[in-house]
Design a protein around this motif. Sequence first.
Motif, PDB file in Angstrom:
ATOM      1  N   UNK A 154       0.836  -1.205   0.000  1.00  0.00           N
ATOM      2  CA  UNK A 154       0.000   0.000   0.000  1.00  0.00           C
ATOM      3  C   UNK A 154       0.869   1.254   0.000  1.00  0.00           C
ATOM      4  N   UNK A 155       1.973   1.237   0.749  1.00  0.00           N
ATOM      5  CA  UNK A 155       2.862   2.393   0.827  1.00  0.00           C
ATOM      6  C   UNK A 155       3.557   2.637  -0.511  1.00  0.00           C
ATOM      7  N   UNK A 159       3.108   6.555  -2.615  1.00  0.00           N
ATOM      8  CA  UNK A 159       4.240   7.105  -1.852  1.00  0.00           C
ATOM      9  C   UNK A 159       3.881   8.435  -1.172  1.00  0.00           C
ATOM     10  N   UNK A 160       4.312   8.555   0.097  1.00  0.00           N
ATOM     11  CA  UNK A 160       4.111   9.800   0.818  1.00  0.00           C
ATOM     12  C   UNK A 160       2.693  10.042   1.295  1.00  0.00           C
ATOM     13  N   UNK A 161       1.839   9.020   1.260  1.00  0.00           N
ATOM     14  CA  UNK A 161       0.456   9.209   1.702  1.00  0.00           C
ATOM     15  C   UNK A 161       0.205   8.601   3.079  1.00  0.00           C
ATOM     16  N   UNK A 162       0.704   7.398   3.324  1.00  0.00           N
ATOM     17  CA  UNK A 162       0.458   6.749   4.607  1.00  0.00           C
ATOM     18  C   UNK A 162       1.211   7.461   5.726  1.00  0.00           C
ATOM     19  N   UNK A 186      10.146   2.484   1.335  1.00  0.00           N
ATOM     20  CA  UNK A 186       8.864   3.174   1.193  1.00  0.00           C
ATOM     21  C   UNK A 186       8.996   4.590   1.720  1.00  0.00           C
ATOM     22  N   UNK A 187       8.051   5.426   1.348  1.00  0.00           N
ATOM     23  CA  UNK A 187       8.027   6.807   1.808  1.00  0.00           C
ATOM     24  C   UNK A 187       6.756   7.039   2.609  1.00  0.00           C
ATOM     25  N   UNK A 209      -2.284   6.078  10.047  1.00  0.00           N
ATOM     26  CA  UNK A 209      -2.377   4.728   9.484  1.00  0.00           C
ATOM     27  C   UNK A 209      -1.657   3.658  10.290  1.00  0.00           C
ATOM     28  N   UNK A 210      -0.639   4.058  11.011  1.00  0.00           N
ATOM     29  CA  UNK A 210       0.160   3.060  11.738  1.00  0.00           C
ATOM     30  C   UNK A 210       0.975   3.757  12.808  1.00  0.00           C
TER      31      UNK A 210
END
Length: 332
Positions: A154-155, A159-162, A186-187, A209-210
Amino acid sequence: MATHRTFSRPNGLCAAVLLAGSLVWGSVHAQAPKYAQRPVKMVVPFAAGGAIDAMARPVADALGRELGQTVIVDNKPGAAGNIGAALVAKAPADGYTLLVGTSATHGANPAMFASLPYDAAADFEPISLWGAVPNVLVVNAAQGARSVPELIEAARREPGKLTYGSAGAGTSLHLAGVMFEKAAKVQLVHVPYKGGAPASMDLLGGNTNMMFDTISVALPNVRAGKLRALAVAAPERHFALPDVPTFAELGLPSVEAATWAGVFVPKGTPAAIVQELNAAFARVMAQKPVQDALRANGVQIQSLQGERFRTFVNGEIKRWGAMVREAKITPE
């Protein structure tokens, strides 16, 4: 003569008892410790109720019994632990003010803060390492990924959203996220909070998200089914989460982060007091009730005293410092 003989033996016995008593009293008096003649203060540089505070309290109670004095836990939170650490660094070096130092105060902070109000290596005498609480990657059980591979996918897809929350810039929770980004390629977006509790609340509320959190803090919500634990940032599985894999098992062995704690005194504390504290903490850490209390809070016990603890601290300052500099982390 009979009368004289009748009383001479008791008098002699009495004198012998008095002499023996005076010798015993004199021996005890001569060996009486010069240290711990009044309450001792143990400064926790983080808020009450957190992982470090939970580690400190059972240890402080046991230390008080060992010293025969009350050990007062004094919470002095702020600036990623720097306020409390600076207070102890400037305190009289007499053994009556102890610092609960951590992977922040004696790990990441020396590299992260351009102007630190203390020198982590030079201003303290390491006494005893207690152990560490590994970090665990958690997501909201109702809407988060079900596995690390799914999360990575998903990441990479966006990129750069989660987002991931932490207890603040430079904390082990933040640095674990940095490790994960680098290892998984990942970003992510880091969202720092003023403590782990508000970060956890926002994760539960679906606003992030986490989160990498200490196992001791995350565990109640994991057991309640509110959070899902995806992986533990430790070399081996944790006794409280035996079904949760390590990052190493998932092919990401470099993701290894824990919040450790131990006690320090100001530099210049007399050697005799340092030795007495070393011995007292060795006894405290060997006590089953203390071990049980620490394990109940997710602590993997690692008791190190004196020079062995100093070697550990120097290694942590180097390890965390290199990571902070490489990631160019600054206070936010």
